[in-house]
Design an enzyme around this catalytic site. Structure first.
Site, PDB file in Angstrom:
ATOM      1  N   LYS A   1       0.833  -1.199   0.000  1.00  0.00           N
ATOM      2  CA  LYS A   1       0.000   0.000   0.000  1.00  0.00           C
ATOM      3  C   LYS A   1       0.867   1.248   0.000  1.00  0.00           C
ATOM      4  O   LYS A   1       0.572   2.232  -0.703  1.00  0.00           O
ATOM      5  CB  LYS A   1      -0.928  -0.042   1.214  1.00  0.00           C
TER       6      LYS A   1
ATOM      7  N   ARG B   1       2.499   6.097  -3.401  1.00  0.00           N
ATOM      8  CA  ARG B   1       3.540   6.952  -3.954  1.00  0.00           C
ATOM      9  C   ARG B   1       3.614   6.852  -5.482  1.00  0.00           C
ATOM     10  O   ARG B   1       3.776   7.864  -6.178  1.00  0.00           O
ATOM     11  CB  ARG B   1       4.890   6.593  -3.314  1.00  0.00           C
TER      12      ARG B   1
ATOM     13  N   GLY C   1      -4.834   8.222   6.039  1.00  0.00           N
ATOM     14  CA  GLY C   1      -3.947   9.299   6.465  1.00  0.00           C
ATOM     15  C   GLY C   1      -2.911   9.622   5.411  1.00  0.00           C
ATOM     16  O   GLY C   1      -2.540  10.789   5.234  1.00  0.00           O
TER      17      GLY C   1
ATOM     18  N   SER D   1       4.565  12.185  12.220  1.00  0.00           N
ATOM     19  CA  SER D   1       4.383  11.236  11.126  1.00  0.00           C
ATOM     20  C   SER D   1       5.262  11.596   9.929  1.00  0.00           C
ATOM     21  O   SER D   1       5.315  12.749   9.494  1.00  0.00           O
ATOM     22  CB  SER D   1       2.920  11.217  10.678  1.00  0.00           C
TER      23      SER D   1
ATOM     24  N   ASP E   1       3.864   0.343  12.520  1.00  0.00           N
ATOM     25  CA  ASP E   1       2.799  -0.528  12.020  1.00  0.00           C
ATOM     26  C   ASP E   1       3.001  -1.990  12.419  1.00  0.00           C
ATOM     27  O   ASP E   1       2.072  -2.793  12.324  1.00  0.00           O
ATOM     28  CB  ASP E   1       2.681  -0.432  10.502  1.00  0.00           C
TER      29      ASP E   1
ATOM     30  N   LYS F   1      -3.758   6.468  15.330  1.00  0.00           N
ATOM     31  CA  LYS F   1      -4.020   5.714  14.101  1.00  0.00           C
ATOM     32  C   LYS F   1      -5.527   5.486  13.945  1.00  0.00           C
ATOM     33  O   LYS F   1      -6.331   6.237  14.497  1.00  0.00           O
ATOM     34  CB  LYS F   1      -3.260   4.386  14.144  1.00  0.00           C
TER      35      LYS F   1
ATOM     36  N   ARG G   1      -4.070   2.368  19.009  1.00  0.00           N
ATOM     37  CA  ARG G   1      -3.640   0.974  18.879  1.00  0.00           C
ATOM     38  C   ARG G   1      -2.998   0.432  20.143  1.00  0.00           C
ATOM     39  O   ARG G   1      -3.052  -0.779  20.381  1.00  0.00           O
ATOM     40  CB  ARG G   1      -2.683   0.819  17.685  1.00  0.00           C
TER      41      ARG G   1
ATOM     42  N   ARG H   1      -5.337  -3.461  11.322  1.00  0.00           N
ATOM     43  CA  ARG H   1      -4.180  -4.148  11.888  1.00  0.00           C
ATOM     44  C   ARG H   1      -4.508  -4.837  13.214  1.00  0.00           C
ATOM     45  O   ARG H   1      -3.936  -5.882  13.531  1.00  0.00           O
ATOM     46  CB  ARG H   1      -3.002  -3.182  12.035  1.00  0.00           C
TER      47      ARG H   1
ATOM     48  N   LYS I   1      -9.493  -1.925   4.271  1.00  0.00           N
ATOM     49  CA  LYS I   1      -8.686  -0.705   4.219  1.00  0.00           C
ATOM     50  C   LYS I   1      -7.324  -0.959   3.594  1.00  0.00           C
ATOM     51  O   LYS I   1      -6.805  -0.109   2.863  1.00  0.00           O
ATOM     52  CB  LYS I   1      -8.521  -0.141   5.630  1.00  0.00           C
TER      53      LYS I   1
END
Length: 434
Positions: A21, A26, A92, A162, A313, A340, A344, A386, A412
């Site tokens: 992803k 990108r 995000g 971030s 992650d 997130k 989380r 996740r 997602k």
């Protein structure tokens, strides 16, 4: 809404990992900014990638997707315009990448989002963009409206926020007339994601020179149209490594589609699971993982301290493995996980404790005391992909069935997760609740 009921059946086997992803976001944006025609192979239309595709479409690109081949064709000869409404869904990356890109194109844009995205921080852009020619209208989140033309200059921001803010600037600043510089005021976290951005930029003919404090970005650059392919996703591989570590029978997992030389920071998951006690080996482009001590107490796994600053992650999958490893595991420098799709840290502590784990959430991480088995029951997925995938892996060491809510959230990032889990002999019954 959906929930999934999982049992501890698991025979292992071979799975092809979905496309990254992070890379796809990108490549789609760079293809659009080339203002040419590009084909991107091996694209999985997860909800987040759909959001980025919808965003470049809102900016004027024409996009076609072949579900059979997984090839996305993008024509962006007309890009920009006067106004755009950009719905970022719950992504995000889409939001933080597109804000400076739209500003560099001089587009008056309105950004929308759902779930927890409207609450995720944007303050860095609220400080930087108005100082460089862009009006920024927000009540602290979404909706957000921008207008004006972004100007080149010096952009100072902390490195421990971030990395998506840094990537957004790296994508946008080459489009400006003058040269710019990104200066970090604190050490960089999630460096792998920035390295990945720089690699994709080079792929499309755009460069940024690293400095001791950040990067110098020449202006007046042109993105060159390229056909490309999305590599496999290391962040999803972590869940299968976790399954191999936890399988009570020592079932092995073979993962296809990963690049051993990938710049994805989450590639570090191999080393981390090996420290728990997992064994891995490469056979050509195939990564094999197995636990030769699976029948011992705690599966022969042992806890240790994990610095999550570069691999946030990975924390849900690592936390599950830690919960079933001998001794104490401390996960530190993971405070950004509170912002997130869910908090989380709190979500993983609640889920694991709800099925017999011993987890304490701290300000910046988790303190986990391992247990040999979990008891099963019902846990809340917190609408977080996740968390849901990590707890599916936890079912391999539950004495009774484990039910995880919000199973639909996997769309997602990895819509085919349960299909692939079942193909490995996993037991997962997904129930749609309407």
């Amino acid at each position: 809404m959906a929930q999934v009921i999982c049992e501890n059946d698991f025979r292992g086997g071979c799975v092809r990992i979905p496309p990254s992803k992070s890379v796809a976001h990108r490549q789609v944006l760079c293809a659009a900014l080339s203002r040419g025609k590009c084909k991107i192979a091996h694209v999985d239309m997860s909800e987040d990638i759909k959001a980025t595709v919808a965003a470049v479409t809102a900016l004027g690109a024409t996009v076609q997707y072949d579900e059979r081949t997984g090839v996305l064709t993008l024509d962006a000869e007309v890009l920009g315009g006067q106004n755009a409404v950009i719905d970022c869904g719950e992504s995000g990356s889409t939001l933080r990448f597109l804000i400076p890109v739209a500003a560099a194109l001089g587009v008056q844009a309105r950004f929308l989002g759902r779930g927890r995205l409207p609450m995720r921080p944007l303050g860095i852009y609220g400080e930087l963009l108005p100082a460089h020619g862009v009006q920024f209208h927000s009540q602290g989140g979404l909706p957000l409206e921008i207008c004006g033309q972004l100007k080149s200059g010096v952009y100072r921001l902390p490195g421990d926020v971030s990395s998506q803010f840094i990537t957004g600037l790296l994508l946008a600043l080459p489009l400006l007339e003058g040269d710019s510089e990104i200066v970090l005021t604190s050490p960089l976290e999630s460096k792998g994601y920035v390295d990945l951005t720089l690699s994709v930029l080079r792929q499309f003919g755009v460069d940024a020179a690293e400095t001791p404090q950040g990067w110098k970005v020449p202006g007046g650059q042109r993105y060159a149209a390229q056909d490309c392919e999305v590599e496999g996703d290391w962040s999803q591989a972590a869940f299968y490594l976790c399954m191999a570590a936890l399988s009570p029978t020592g079932a092995s997992v073979e993962i296809q589609g990963l690049r051993k030389d990938s710049l994805q920071g989450d590639k570090a998951c191999v080393e981390l699971f090996e420290r728990f006690g997992l064994h891995t080996s490469w056979h050509g482009e195939l990564l094999s993982a197995w636990n030769p001590h699976a029948e011992e107490a705690f599966g022969g796994l042992s806890g240790f301290t994990i610095d999550a600053s570069q691999i946030p992650d990975m924390v849900p999958a690592l936390a599950v493995c830690a919960a079933l490893s001998r001794g104490e595991t401390r996960i530190v420098n993971a405070q950004r996980l509170r912002l997130k799709e869910s908090d989380r840290l709190a979500a993983m502590a609640e889920a694991l404790n709800g099925v017999g784990g011993k987890v304490e959430a701290s300000v910046d991480g988790l303190v986990i005391q391992g247990v040999p088995w979990l008891c099963g029951g019902v846990v809340y997925g917190q609408n977080d992909h996740r968390v849901v995938m990590a707890m599916t892996a936890a079912a391999l060491r539950c004495r009774k069935p484990l039910t995880v809510t919000d199973a639909q959230s996997i769309r997602k990032s990895y819509p085919g997760f349960f299909r692939d889990f079942i193909s490995l002999g996993g037991c997962a019954h997904v129930i749609e609740l309407g």
